[in-house]
Design a protein around this motif. Sequence first.
Motif, PDB file in Angstrom:
ATOM      1  N   LEU A   1       7.454  15.971 -13.763  1.00 18.75           N
ATOM      2  CA  LEU A   1       7.824  15.967 -15.171  1.00 18.75           C
ATOM      3  C   LEU A   1       9.342  16.057 -15.322  1.00 18.75           C
ATOM      4  O   LEU A   1      10.067  16.291 -14.342  1.00 18.75           O
ATOM      5  N   ARG A   2       9.814  15.890 -16.546  1.00 22.75           N
ATOM      6  CA  ARG A   2      11.246  15.967 -16.846  1.00 22.75           C
ATOM      7  C   ARG A   2      11.472  17.021 -17.910  1.00 22.75           C
ATOM      8  O   ARG A   2      10.684  17.146 -18.851  1.00 22.75           O
ATOM      9  N   GLY A   3      12.583  17.763 -17.772  1.00 24.80           N
ATOM     10  CA  GLY A   3      12.898  18.832 -18.709  1.00 24.80           C
ATOM     11  C   GLY A   3      12.497  20.182 -18.139  1.00 24.80           C
ATOM     12  O   GLY A   3      11.428  20.331 -17.537  1.00 24.80           O
ATOM     13  N   GLN A   4      13.381  21.169 -18.335  1.00 27.87           N
ATOM     14  CA  GLN A   4      13.143  22.488 -17.736  1.00 27.87           C
ATOM     15  C   GLN A   4      11.854  23.132 -18.222  1.00 27.87           C
ATOM     16  O   GLN A   4      11.111  23.727 -17.431  1.00 27.87           O
ATOM     17  N   LYS A   5      11.535  22.999 -19.486  1.00 29.11           N
ATOM     18  CA  LYS A   5      10.342  23.641 -20.033  1.00 29.11           C
ATOM     19  C   LYS A   5       9.072  23.039 -19.435  1.00 29.11           C
ATOM     20  O   LYS A   5       8.129  23.761 -19.092  1.00 29.11           O
TER      21      LYS A   5
ATOM     22  N   PRO B   1      12.547  18.142  -5.457  1.00 31.83           N
ATOM     23  CA  PRO B   1      13.022  17.005  -6.266  1.00 31.83           C
ATOM     24  C   PRO B   1      12.244  16.913  -7.574  1.00 31.83           C
ATOM     25  O   PRO B   1      11.090  17.342  -7.666  1.00 31.83           O
ATOM     26  N   SER B   2      12.890  16.345  -8.571  1.00 27.40           N
ATOM     27  CA  SER B   2      12.245  16.150  -9.870  1.00 27.40           C
ATOM     28  C   SER B   2      12.130  14.654 -10.149  1.00 27.40           C
ATOM     29  O   SER B   2      12.526  13.824  -9.336  1.00 27.40           O
ATOM     30  N   ASN B   3      11.597  14.340 -11.302  1.00 26.90           N
ATOM     31  CA  ASN B   3      11.416  12.947 -11.694  1.00 26.90           C
ATOM     32  C   ASN B   3      12.730  12.415 -12.285  1.00 26.90           C
ATOM     33  O   ASN B   3      12.803  12.031 -13.454  1.00 26.90           O
ATOM     34  N   ALA B   4      13.772  12.426 -11.470  1.00 28.50           N
ATOM     35  CA  ALA B   4      15.098  12.003 -11.911  1.00 28.50           C
ATOM     36  C   ALA B   4      15.853  11.416 -10.731  1.00 28.50           C
ATOM     37  O   ALA B   4      15.634  11.805  -9.581  1.00 28.50           O
ATOM     38  N   SER B   5      16.752  10.492 -11.015  1.00 31.59           N
ATOM     39  CA  SER B   5      17.534   9.829  -9.975  1.00 31.59           C
ATOM     40  C   SER B   5      18.868  10.538  -9.793  1.00 31.59           C
ATOM     41  O   SER B   5      19.610  10.737 -10.759  1.00 31.59           O
TER      42      SER B   5
END
Length: 512
Positions: free
Chosen positions: A483-487, A146-150
């Motif tokens: 974090l957010r964003g692929q990079k 999971p990422s920092n996204a809903s």
Amino acid sequence: MARYKHIDTSPRFLAVDLQRQLLPGTFEYALNRLLDHELDLSSFDARFCNDETGAAAYPPAMLLKIVLFAYSQGIISSRNIERACREHVTFIALSGDSQPHFTTIAGFVSSLGDDITRIFTQILFICDKQGLIGREMFAIDGVKLPSNASKTRSGTRTDFERQVAKLEAAAKVMLERHREADQCAIEPDLRAKETQRITRLQRDAAEIRSWLTHHPEDRKGSKGAIRKSNRTDNESAKMATSKGVIQGYTGVAAVDAKHQIIVEAQAHGTGSEQELLIPVVKSIQSTQINHSLITDTSLITADAGYHSETNLRQLADMHVDALIADNNMRSRDARFAGQGKYKTNPDPLHDKTGKAKPAVRYQPKDFDYDPDTGTCICPAGKQLYGNGSGCTINGYAAVKFQGAQRDCVPCMQRERCLLTPHKTKTRQVSFFRGKRDGVSYTDKMKARIDSPEGRARYGRRFATVEPVFGNLRHNKQLNRFTLRGQKKVDAQWKLFCLVHNIEKLAHHGYAQ
């Protein structure tokens, strides 16, 4: 009765030699040695313009030390890292008792970008000098985190437009009721709550409208299909895992079989592993340390998630020796003949799938196809026209037919013939005529991997790559990307893989 000395663990001031807190043979000692004496960190100098004026900056080597050591201890939060630099003696020794603020640590990690790739390559060079890379076999695998996204904020532009229309309609209805109620005596608290609800609905609708304005097109997948966007992190993806659907990224690692050194690490916002195989292999080929990582005798292995005819063709064109499993590999292996009895039976209290229903839509067998005349008659008695006589579908030769609009649109059997009759105008049907001439790359791979030599070589894949993910997931407690964003996520994934490689150096006697 025996008497013992009192052990006092209360706080006190002690004269401590910070350098002696880093004991030879430990991870922190190898980390300190690498960043102070072995790695070239000059690329970080371009971040600062304080040669003549401005405050002095924290050394990038020190920030990397505390971040990597924190990740090795399962500490990811920048606030927790800041607190450890004040309270933990090893962090104090690595940071030189400098105590950077958590915003400095968070900003440093999120801005690593290409700099972490250079450091990763330098660590690989040192691993190679220490004889830890064998180049005999590389195992590729990935993990979905999971990422920092809903995930509730995922959808296509059509979904978002429908959602904003509902929000605006609800706000309009509530506003009209609010105006009608102005003529009546209402408690102040209820009036304030209604006003807050209307404001919240209007704000949410405005946020979605703003997002749609800044993203005029749907996100596209590798094959051009529409991929769901996410308003929190549009580079992340909604993907299915064994623990449910998550919104996150896939972290891919290529591991050398000799000492389980990670030679390539990438994070991508997609749940499709097939499209990640070739980019990882090309990155391994382009990595130059003492010499190319992939040699003429190197073998690439990956599980069934990376298998496709296109991938196998590209690997053959690149002259890369590979063993990529297919979904039916174990069913063809006599050693797994009794694996079914070890599978867990579904819980009848939670299994909501029910029994499989018979197909209610017309199947190709219900159409009257004459291969000699090349004609096809549908169950309603209408003739379909051919729209593809030399097609190839998954290596099989096929003939495709499609109905005419004048026949399909007014047909009374549309409900039985079309999956979505309210959207689709005409029916298409395909008939297979066997495999194309020549052996497909999939068949060649099946023959190789089913041979005794292929099974023995492929069998090493599991013992090569799975312990690496066990170390990262369990020992380092990597259960999500922060974090957010692929990079940025890619840089964080490389940081964890760096921790694994530096641990290998420390365990094999580096800098003792």
